[in-house]
Design an enzyme around this catalytic site. Structure first.
Site, PDB file in Angstrom:
ATOM      1  N   HIS A 104      -4.164   7.118   2.740  1.00 29.28           N
ATOM      2  CA  HIS A 104      -4.429   5.777   2.231  1.00 29.28           C
ATOM      3  C   HIS A 104      -5.858   5.387   2.622  1.00 29.28           C
ATOM      4  O   HIS A 104      -6.285   5.600   3.752  1.00 29.28           O
ATOM      5  CB  HIS A 104      -3.423   4.806   2.848  1.00 29.28           C
ATOM      6  CG  HIS A 104      -3.677   3.370   2.513  1.00 29.28           C
ATOM      7  ND1 HIS A 104      -3.908   2.938   1.241  1.00 29.28           N
ATOM      8  CD2 HIS A 104      -3.739   2.266   3.303  1.00 29.28           C
ATOM      9  CE1 HIS A 104      -4.099   1.629   1.248  1.00 29.28           C
ATOM     10  NE2 HIS A 104      -4.008   1.197   2.489  1.00 29.28           N
TER      11      HIS A 104
ATOM     12  N   ASN B 129     -10.094  -0.737  -0.735  1.00 24.65           N
ATOM     13  CA  ASN B 129      -8.651  -0.523  -0.565  1.00 24.65           C
ATOM     14  C   ASN B 129      -7.940  -0.958  -1.848  1.00 24.65           C
ATOM     15  O   ASN B 129      -7.872  -2.142  -2.146  1.00 24.65           O
ATOM     16  CB  ASN B 129      -8.184  -1.348   0.634  1.00 24.65           C
ATOM     17  CG  ASN B 129      -6.695  -1.205   0.911  1.00 24.65           C
ATOM     18  OD1 ASN B 129      -5.963  -0.610   0.107  1.00 24.65           O
ATOM     19  ND2 ASN B 129      -6.251  -1.750   2.017  1.00 24.65           N
TER      20      ASN B 129
ATOM     21  N   CYS C  47       0.812  -1.225   0.000  1.00 30.18           N
ATOM     22  CA  CYS C  47       0.000   0.000   0.000  1.00 30.18           C
ATOM     23  C   CYS C  47       0.843   1.271   0.000  1.00 30.18           C
ATOM     24  O   CYS C  47       0.383   2.319  -0.428  1.00 30.18           O
ATOM     25  CB  CYS C  47      -0.930   0.014   1.212  1.00 30.18           C
ATOM     26  SG  CYS C  47      -1.992  -1.417   1.291  1.00 30.18           S
TER      27      CYS C  47
END
Ligand code: UT7
Length: 360
Positions: A249, A279, A111
């Site tokens: 994020h 996500n 990520c």
């Protein structure tokens, strides 16, 4: 002193949607559980290769900066779901867009891949080693999903984003960055059964598995991102009130709310799109940044705070000072190949395969 101004931005989200209701057709879950625990309502499913999304995002970012691909001297591509182990996907993107003067590097930090790339690219520009860098972040995570795992499968989606950074005397771009990695948590988020550590003789070799310690990651994500944000504010001598917008994020709405509360930044200053895409790992920040610009939420000279967290467990934060331009110089008509299928239709054979294995 040389800086690395963000001059172009672009996103590529595949058209096929997978809603919470779609997940309920093959998994013991509910819209109520997913929405209340994560804020996610739907996510996108890629119908082509990961590099196709990266190529489109890159071409849109280049158009926004009004640059020819040949002017780019470095491509940094953050992802954990590359097209192949060899060649690297940054070189596939380089070839497709015609960036023949660019070196091409993949960054696999999950990520955090986009922010890690922005940090590396910015500092290579600051040293004078490079002058025009394409930083891409994205994921084709549905390809690696274990569709028998409801605690993981509902969380993720596919998308990609990109920015162009260019050498500039103006004090803009990534002014401060703090990145790190927690060393005792390598298995807290782990895709298993793929890679040279796994036996090729195992009958399950081609089935990916996931280790995912959701609650542990949840707690650590808030703590590490808050710490990293504090570090970059201290580096720049700024206060949280000076931040005009946070582009964090997007893993879970509850994490975003808790992070904002801990930092003392009001909700209206936090960019949120996790409800639309879930996500998308390295894709979340460049996609959210592009949408913040599209929605005119970033003004000339704004301070933009980024925070990120992912497998590793890697983490980071960055403080960007935006330049004078908040609109693209040009647009690109680059797009993905057409897609006639829904998200559920694309995934059907993969879901069936995982279900059959579960029933063996
Ligand atoms: O990008 C990398 C960073 N990733 C993250 O930041 C993710 C961090 N973690 C999270 O976002 C949250 O921990 C989750 C969303 C993954 C889970 O939320 P939670 O509130 O921590 O739920 P939980 O793990 O405590 O699960 C509670 C219950 C369990 O049932 P029991 O044992 O209480 O009966 C699970 O089996 O919810 C159950 N459950 C589900 N129920 C319906 C787990 N997944 C599902 C599901 N649908 N999809």
């Amino acid at each position: 002193m040389q800086y690395a101004q963000i001059t172009g931005w672009g996103k590529c989200v595949p058209p096929a949607v997978l809603s919470n209701a779609d997940l309920m057709t093959f998994m013991d879950t509910s819209d109520e559980w997913i929405s209340s625990r994560t804020g996610i309502q739907e996510r996108r499913v890629c119908h082509c290769n990961f590099s196709d999304m990266a190529i489109v995002a890159a071409q849109r970012a280049l158009a926004a900066a009004n640059l020819a691909a040949s002017e780019i001297d470095l491509i940094l591509l953050g992802s954990l779901t590359m097209d192949s182990l060899c060649p690297n996907t940054a070189s596939i993107v380089q070839n497709a867009i015609g960036a023949h003067n660019a070196a091409s590097i993949d960054i696999n930090s999950a990520c955090t891949g986009f922010l890690y790339g922005l940090h590396i690219g910015t500092n290579l520009i600051k040293t004078g080693a490079h002058s025009k860098v394409l930083v891409i972040g994205g994921e084709f995570i549905s390809h690696y999903m274990d569709w028998a795992r409801r605690d993981v499968a509902v969380l993720f989606g596919d998308a990609c984003g990109a920015v162009v950074i260019e050498a500039s005397p103006e004090p803009t771009g990534l002014l401060a960055c703090k990145i790190g990695c927690e060393m005792d948590t390598t298995s807290a988020i782990q895709i298993t059964n793929l890679g040279s550590a796994y036996s090729r003789l195992d009958k399950d070799f081609v089935f990916n598995g996931w280790n995912f310690e959701g609650q542990e990651v949840f707690k650590r994500a808030i703590k590490a991102m808050a710490f990293a944000c504090g570090e970059v504010l201290a580096q720049t001598g700024l206060h949280i009130d000076d931040v005009n917008i946070m582009v964090p994020h997007q893993a879970n709405r509850r994490i975003l709310d808790a992070l904002a509360k801990r930092l003392g930044i009001p909700e209206h200053k936090v960019m949120v799109n996790v409800h639309k895409y879930g996500n998308t790992s390295a894709g979340t920040i460049p996609v959210a940044l592009t949408e913040a610009l599209e929605e005119e939420r970033i003004k000339p000279g704004d301070y933009v705070l980024m925070a990120t967290f992912g497998a590793g467990l890697t983490w980071g934060a960055g403080l960007v000072k935006w330049g004078e331009r908040v609109t693209p110089l040009a647009t690109s008509d680059a797009d993905l190949p057409p897609c006639e299928q829904t998200g559920l239709e694309i995934l059907a054979p993969h879901i069936a395969r995982y279900k059959a294995r579960q029933e063996e």
